[in-house]
Design a protein around this motif. Structure first.
Motif, short mmCIF file in Angstrom:
data_model
loop_
_atom_site.label_atom_id
_atom_site.label_comp_id
_atom_site.label_asym_id
_atom_site.label_seq_id
_atom_site.Cartn_x
_atom_site.Cartn_y
_atom_site.Cartn_z
N THR A 81 -20.31 -22.13 58.26
CA THR A 81 -20.96 -20.70 58.46
C THR A 81 -22.19 -20.53 57.53
N LEU A 82 -23.25 -20.18 57.96
CA LEU A 82 -24.32 -19.69 57.49
C LEU A 82 -24.80 -18.29 57.79
N THR A 83 -24.65 -17.16 56.78
CA THR A 83 -24.75 -16.03 57.14
C THR A 83 -25.04 -14.88 55.77
N GLY A 84 -25.08 -13.76 55.66
CA GLY A 84 -25.34 -12.94 54.52
C GLY A 84 -24.57 -11.60 54.58
N ILE A 85 -24.41 -11.11 53.49
CA ILE A 85 -23.56 -9.86 53.40
C ILE A 85 -24.42 -8.86 52.46
N LYS A 86 -24.27 -7.58 52.54
CA LYS A 86 -24.96 -6.63 51.46
C LYS A 86 -23.85 -5.84 50.62
N GLN A 87 -24.45 -5.35 49.56
CA GLN A 87 -23.75 -4.75 48.67
C GLN A 87 -23.47 -3.17 49.31
N ASN A 88 -22.40 -2.57 48.94
CA ASN A 88 -22.03 -1.30 49.28
C ASN A 88 -22.84 -0.09 48.60
N TYR A 89 -23.36 -0.40 47.38
CA TYR A 89 -23.77 0.41 46.47
C TYR A 89 -24.58 -0.20 45.40
N ILE A 90 -25.16 0.62 44.53
CA ILE A 90 -26.14 -0.14 43.32
C ILE A 90 -27.52 -0.41 44.18
N ASP A 91 -27.53 -1.26 45.12
CA ASP A 91 -28.86 -1.63 45.60
C ASP A 91 -28.20 -2.22 47.25
N VAL A 92 -28.48 -1.00 48.03
CA VAL A 92 -27.76 -1.12 49.26
C VAL A 92 -28.52 -2.29 50.21
N ASP A 93 -30.11 -2.46 49.65
CA ASP A 93 -30.63 -3.41 50.52
C ASP A 93 -30.70 -4.68 50.04
#
Length: 415
Positions: A81-93
């Protein structure tokens, strides 16, 4: 990241395309390419980095998997699997790359050409940027829907439980395309059509891909009773007479194959069927072809004829007694009415004299009976006399009663 994804996608598609054309032996393989989403991950890591976004679907991310049938309903799958995830807060981008290598053992709940739902368990390694790798224990479900023999749609939902404190536990959902190669396997029994003797029916490898529905060790195409377990050409034989129950008119009584599994007729009830009994109307011995002990010369008694008539004599005499004359009168009357053409009159003695003397006496007794019958109007050509002396006793010669039975003449119907 996107360039790496694109490169791997092209390589995978080329590999699948080549294998679809070239590989046509051994058990089937499948390769799949899916888009996937990471759901509800929980970060357990130092420095209070916080939680990741609940649903993460990376457009450029993908999951590629390669699977091979092991046996029957079992198969083994490896995936990357090659993918990405994002943080929910602090730096949402801010995005973090997620890479996973996983292995699963899959068990098909239904082996069908069109639809294959399955359950899976296994484990893997997951990397999330600088957090490092974490071992995971995996379990989930999946579904393959085949549009053609070699092409279909696949979906999978796997829960990955992190075994390290700094790892993340999460769900991974994927949906995509699946390709089958390494040979066509219509019935999904793990045996390709080329090597499957029953390519359209799910079967077992030990029977060349054919089924054994009743599990009696005989595959259905050679089993006369495929739905009922049995050992006689696949059929049961309750009475063990060699005639299968469905064809046995007497399934609970051992019989003969020539009589539809029923016992052969035995008119005299001596245990020797009439078919093999040379004396069917007279109870006899099994080791004597169904004839009584006196009939050691079996040819003397013919099937379906009246039993022998016995005339007894006094010690060392050949004269016919008054009682025996009454018997002979009845015999003469019977012979005149009978269609039997020949009768043997055999004389016998006890063992009180020498063998030579007894032989002469037995002949004299036989001749005496013949002469009496001729005197009563019987054609002499119908009567054959023989003397056997003391050779064939019917009782013990150690008692007077036994010796009396041995001093006899037998009138035996022949033909």
């Amino acid at each position: 990241m996107k360039r790496l994804v694109l490169l791997l996608t092209v390589v995978l598609l080329l590999a699948v395309s080549q294998n679809l054309q070239a590989q046509d032996v051994y058990s089937p393989w499948t390769a799949s390419l899916s888009t996937n989403a990471i759901n509800n991950p929980v970060l357990k890591a130092p420095n209070n980095l916080g939680r990741f976004k609940t649903w993460n679907w990376e457009v450029a991310g993908f999951k590629g998997a390669l699977s091979r049938h092991l046996t029957g309903k079992l198969s083994l799958e490896g995936s990357v699997t090659l993918t990405g995830i994002k943080q929910n807060y602090i730096d949402v981008d801010k995005k973090f790359s997620l890479i996973a290598l996983d292995g699963l053992v899959k068990y098909n709940l239904i082996n069908n050409f069109n639809v294959n739902p399955y359950v899976a368990v296994g484990g893997g390694l997951t990397w999330v940027d600088t957090l490092g790798k974490s071992l995971t224990a995996n379990a989930g479900v999946g579904l393959n829907v085949w549009i053609t023999y070699n092409f279909g749609l696949t979906g999978q939902s796997i829960y990955k439980h992190a075994l390290d404190d700094y790892g993340i536990s999460h769900f991974q959902h994927s949906v995509g395309l699946i390709f089958k190669f390494g040979g066509t396997d219509n019935d999904n029994d793990g045996i390709i059509n080329k090597e499957d003797n029953c390519p359209n029916v799910f079967g077992l490898a030990i029977y060349g891909g054919c089924p054994d529905t009743d599990k009696d060790g005989i595959m259905d195409q050679e089993d006369n009773c495929p739905d009922i377990a049995g050992t006689l050409n696949g059929c049961p034989d309750a009475d063990n007479d060699g005639v299968a129950d469905p064809y046995d008119k007497c399934p609970n009584f051992a019989g003969d194959k020539t009589n539809n599994g029923c016992p052969l007729p035995d008119t005299d009830n001596d245990g020797v069927p009439d078919k093999f009994d040379k004396c069917p109307s007279v109870k006899g011995l099994n080791n004597n072809n169904g004839c009584p002990p006196v009939a050691n010369n079996i040819e003397k008694i013919q099937p379906s004829k009246p039993k022998a008539v016995l005339i007894y004599f006094e010690l060392s005499k050949s004269e016919i007694t008054a009682e025996s004359k009454k018997t002979l009168d009845n015999v003469a009357s019977y012979i005149k009415k009978s269609n039997i053409k020949t009768y043997e009159i055999s004389g016998h003695t006890d063992n009180t004299s020498s063998a030579e003397t007894n032989l002469k006496l037995s002949i004299a007794r036989a001749n005496a009976v013949r002469d009496y019958l001729v005197a009563k109007g019987i054609d002499s050509t119908k009567l054959i006399t023989r003397g056997f002396g003391e050779e064939f006793p019917v009782d013990s010669s150690n008692t007077e009663a036994g010796r009396h039975k041995n001093r006899r003449v037998e009138i035996i119907p022949m033909i």
